[in-house]
Write a protein that holds these residues in place. Structure first.
Motif, PDB file in Angstrom:
ATOM      1  N   THR A 296       0.685  -1.049  -0.193  1.00  0.00           N
ATOM      2  CA  THR A 296       0.020   0.000  -0.050  1.00  0.00           C
ATOM      3  C   THR A 296       0.809   1.347  -0.047  1.00  0.00           C
ATOM      4  O   THR A 296       2.083   1.262   0.461  1.00  0.00           O
ATOM      5  N   TRP A 297       0.286   2.316  -0.492  1.00  0.00           N
ATOM      6  CA  TRP A 297       1.014   3.653  -0.466  1.00  0.00           C
ATOM      7  C   TRP A 297      -0.038   4.566  -0.229  1.00  0.00           C
ATOM      8  O   TRP A 297      -0.963   4.710  -0.735  1.00  0.00           O
ATOM      9  N   PHE A 298       0.498   5.479   0.783  1.00  0.00           N
ATOM     10  CA  PHE A 298      -0.400   6.594   1.608  1.00  0.00           C
ATOM     11  C   PHE A 298       0.251   7.753   1.431  1.00  0.00           C
ATOM     12  O   PHE A 298       1.229   7.775   2.187  1.00  0.00           O
ATOM     13  N   PRO A 299      -0.281   8.972   0.937  1.00  0.00           N
ATOM     14  CA  PRO A 299       0.585  10.271   0.941  1.00  0.00           C
ATOM     15  C   PRO A 299      -0.207  11.068   1.933  1.00  0.00           C
ATOM     16  O   PRO A 299      -1.350  10.937   2.061  1.00  0.00           O
TER      17      PRO A 299
ATOM     18  N   PRO B 214      -2.763   0.840   6.133  1.00  0.00           N
ATOM     19  CA  PRO B 214      -1.999   1.421   5.244  1.00  0.00           C
ATOM     20  C   PRO B 214      -0.970   2.465   6.164  1.00  0.00           C
ATOM     21  O   PRO B 214      -0.209   3.255   5.412  1.00  0.00           O
ATOM     22  N   LEU B 215      -1.393   2.584   7.346  1.00  0.00           N
ATOM     23  CA  LEU B 215      -0.681   3.833   8.178  1.00  0.00           C
ATOM     24  C   LEU B 215       0.178   2.968   9.343  1.00  0.00           C
ATOM     25  O   LEU B 215      -0.281   2.006   9.720  1.00  0.00           O
TER      26      LEU B 215
ATOM     27  N   LEU C 154      -0.981  -0.992  -9.848  1.00  0.00           N
ATOM     28  CA  LEU C 154      -1.022  -0.213  -8.658  1.00  0.00           C
ATOM     29  C   LEU C 154      -1.733   0.966  -8.912  1.00  0.00           C
ATOM     30  O   LEU C 154      -1.667   1.785  -9.843  1.00  0.00           O
TER      31      LEU C 154
ATOM     32  N   GLN D 248      -7.146   8.473  -1.579  1.00  0.00           N
ATOM     33  CA  GLN D 248      -5.848   8.882  -1.834  1.00  0.00           C
ATOM     34  C   GLN D 248      -4.647   7.715  -1.970  1.00  0.00           C
ATOM     35  O   GLN D 248      -3.757   7.847  -2.595  1.00  0.00           O
ATOM     36  N   MET D 249      -4.955   6.589  -1.293  1.00  0.00           N
ATOM     37  CA  MET D 249      -4.048   5.804  -0.962  1.00  0.00           C
ATOM     38  C   MET D 249      -3.932   4.791  -2.474  1.00  0.00           C
ATOM     39  O   MET D 249      -4.934   4.894  -3.062  1.00  0.00           O
ATOM     40  N   MET D 250      -2.815   4.236  -2.814  1.00  0.00           N
ATOM     41  CA  MET D 250      -2.474   3.403  -3.777  1.00  0.00           C
ATOM     42  C   MET D 250      -2.618   1.731  -3.309  1.00  0.00           C
ATOM     43  O   MET D 250      -1.924   1.737  -2.376  1.00  0.00           O
ATOM     44  N   GLU D 251      -2.993   0.772  -4.061  1.00  0.00           N
ATOM     45  CA  GLU D 251      -2.948  -0.550  -3.712  1.00  0.00           C
ATOM     46  C   GLU D 251      -3.343  -1.279  -5.061  1.00  0.00           C
ATOM     47  O   GLU D 251      -3.897  -0.721  -6.037  1.00  0.00           O
ATOM     48  N   PRO D 252      -2.654  -2.573  -5.101  1.00  0.00           N
ATOM     49  CA  PRO D 252      -2.644  -3.138  -6.311  1.00  0.00           C
ATOM     50  C   PRO D 252      -4.045  -3.717  -6.580  1.00  0.00           C
ATOM     51  O   PRO D 252      -4.635  -4.205  -5.613  1.00  0.00           O
TER      52      PRO D 252
ATOM     53  N   ARG E 154      -9.772  -1.671   8.465  1.00  0.00           N
ATOM     54  CA  ARG E 154      -8.534  -2.298   7.870  1.00  0.00           C
ATOM     55  C   ARG E 154      -7.601  -1.985   8.859  1.00  0.00           C
ATOM     56  O   ARG E 154      -6.825  -2.795   9.051  1.00  0.00           O
ATOM     57  N   ILE E 155      -7.589  -0.865   9.507  1.00  0.00           N
ATOM     58  CA  ILE E 155      -6.477  -0.478  10.634  1.00  0.00           C
ATOM     59  C   ILE E 155      -6.815  -1.434  11.742  1.00  0.00           C
ATOM     60  O   ILE E 155      -5.777  -1.805  12.503  1.00  0.00           O
TER      61      ILE E 155
ATOM     62  N   PRO F  46      -3.109   1.558  14.791  1.00  0.00           N
ATOM     63  CA  PRO F  46      -3.172   0.060  15.267  1.00  0.00           C
ATOM     64  C   PRO F  46      -2.840   0.355  16.765  1.00  0.00           C
ATOM     65  O   PRO F  46      -3.733  -0.476  17.370  1.00  0.00           O
TER      66      PRO F  46
END
Lengths: 178, 360
Positions: free
Chosen positions: A34-37, A62-63, B6, B175-179, B260-261, B339
């Motif tokens: 994951t990529w989070f800006p 993702p964090l 991605l 905003q996040m990226m994921e496959p 998900r967190i 988390p």
């Protein structure tokens, strides 16, 4: 195995792109990513960061509140994130701009004179690839060749293919400096 | 094998819309949703569809009304203040029994708030928001692959039940990226016919699409029929996921990004011997009351975690009643729980386990 890295620096140092290249390379290497800006109202000269998580199973958060690595490209980034890095983690820092030592004794510190090395390659703009090269060597998370391919694809997609050789060289410089 | 790419959440939701056979999109810029609109502006014309950047959010939702009345799959998206502006139009869509897919990439509020992630729009999404006795199916993905699946599902549900469907995400997922491996595109020509649509009335009596009925008897009957349809949705469309709830004594209830967190929190807690589970509503309306009720009969604590002051919490408490403790942990203003932050809250209630062991 789950690795998380915060890439942080001035807006304009390219941490957002470096994070995307790392995420793409991780995915191409067969990892879940994951990529989070940080997407606040940042601009050139302000601060920017992104978090990349690489794992061998689907990524939940993702964090990361305790990333396994930090790439600190400027002094405020080290000040902000140094304390968060997991014990036994890695801090890759830009020794061209960061003069103070890392206070933590329980992390691996990799100082790289990123500005000087980028200038040697030919442009300050490739400082992010110097940093990324150093990070993947220090952590062994993905092979250099995979990162090069991911970077080339990403630049070509944006019509910036002519900058690929210079960025490749920057990745190598950073990689070989560790 | 399909290509894995991605991709950012906003782009992926837009692509999923086009793949669902949507050929009309109307929107207005607002952060953190902008990339969805931008993606549509680049790709909708290539797909042979219509992209309009409307003069306002009100304009955009009413353009959706028109496209939907004409039988098209149609979509709009916004965030925070823009969603508030769309509510009148959503009520009209519901009152005219028109399908439409709306995406809310939620941000911090109320008012102008900020552009950071938020879940404070739960009440607006699930309890009406607009006027009148209407309901809207609300889908809350927790990952980008799931966001693409649910966006495509949203179009099917909207058509099946002739109702607006909301895909509710927040700034993190936008905003996040994921496959993502996308499903194959749907050819709009193969979609089921809409005999009620306004298509020119060639060789058939004219159709009327309206939400205006002066005769109380007529409006009452229409409402009763619509409520029947809502009951069918409640019976057939509840979706949720349980994670590590089998032996759990404490369960987190959370949706979207927070869920998900919290999944990471479950792993951290289990490493420390705390029997923590997670129940994640995927449909926020219809809400998974029954599975929560079932859980409340065998766990001690159901901890609701949200990026709000406690909105889904009210539905959790409706489901649980007094059968288990129902504490709450929330962050607002664009703060995203971490988390370990959630784990600290969980530990406040982990002693319930220890008490048990001592025979309390």
């Amino acid at each position: 195995m789950e690795k998380s890295v915060i890439l942080a620096g001035f807006g304009g140092q390219g941490v957002i792109l470096a994070g995307k290249v790392l995420a793409q390379a991780g995915m191409d290497h067969g990892l879940e990513v994951t990529w989070f800006p940080s997407y606040g109202p940042e601009m050139r000269g302000g601060t920017a960061n992104c978090t990349v998580v690489l794992s061998d199973e689907p990524v939940a958060s993702p964090l990361a509140d305790d990333p396994t690595a930090l790439i600190a490209m400027n002094p405020p980034s080290l000040d902000k994130f140094e304390s968060t890095v997991a014990r036994g983690g890695t801090i890759v820092l830009n020794s061209s701009l960061i003069e103070r030592p890392v206070m933590r004794a329980d992390v691996k510190v990799v100082p790289i004179p990123m500005n000087e090395m980028a200038a040697k390659v030919g442009s300050d703009l490739v400082i992010n690839m110097v940093a990324l090269g150093a990070y993947i060597k220090a952590t062994g998370i993905t092979p250099l060749a995979t990162v090069k391919t991911a970077m080339a694809q990403m630049l070509e997609k944006d019509g910036k293919g002519k900058f690929v050789p210079m960025n490749e060289q920057a990745l190598e410089e950073g990689y070989n400096a560790v | 094998m399909r290509d894995k790419i991605l991709i950012a959440g906003n782009d992926a939701i837009a692509e999923a819309g086009i793949r669902a056979g949507c050929r009309s999109y109307f929107g207005y810029p607002i952060t953190p949703q902008n990339e969805l609109l931008e993606y549509m502006s680049a790709h909708m014309p290539k797909a042979g569809g219509v992209f309009v950047q409307a003069e306002s959010e009100i304009g955009a939702i009413n353009m959706c009304y028109g496209a939907s009345a004409a039988g098209a799959r149609t979509m709009t998206s916004s965030s925070g203040p823009g969603m508030s502006l769309k509510l009148e139009g959503i009520s009209y869509l519901a009152g005219s029994d028109l399908p439409c897919v709306i995406v809310n990439v939620a941000r911090g509020g109320p008012g102008l708030g900020n552009i950071a992630p938020g879940q404070g729009d739960y009440f607006q999404a699930t309890k009406g928001g607009g006027h009148g006795d209407y309901r809207m199916i609300v889908l809350a993905p927790a990952t980008i692959p799931e966001a693409t699946e649910l966006t495509m599902l949203a179009f099917d549900l909207a058509d099946k039940y002739r109702t607006p469907v909301l895909v509710l995400v927040d700034g993190v997922l936008g905003q996040m990226m994921e496959p993502v491996e996308f499903r194959d595109p749907v050819d709009p020509a193969t979609l089921p016919p809409k005999p009620w649509a306004l298509t020119g009335a060639q060789g058939r009596p004219p159709n009327i699409v309206t939400s205006f009925f002066l005769d109380p008897q007529e409006l009452s009957e229409l409402n009763l029929k619509r409520q029947d349809r809502y009951r069918r949705i409640v019976t057939q469309e509840v979706r949720y996921e349980e994670f590590e709830t089998g032996d759990a004594t404490i369960v987190i209830a959370a949706y979207g990004t927070v869920a998900r967190i919290a999944r990471t929190t479950v792993k951290l807690a289990r490493n420390e011997g705390i029997k923590l589970g997670l129940l994640r509503p995927i449909t926020l309306w219809p809400f998974p009351y029954a599975p929560l009720r079932a859980l409340s009969n065998r766990v001690k604590v159901i901890l609701t975690v949200e990026m709000s002051a406690g909105q889904m919490l009210e539905d959790v408490r409706l489901a649980v009643a007094e059968r288990a403790e129902t504490p709450f942990y929330g962050e607002m203003g664009g703060i995203v729980p971490t988390p370990r932050g959630i784990l600290m809250e969980v530990k406040k209630y982990a002693s319930y386990d220890a008490e048990d062991d001592q025979g309390f």
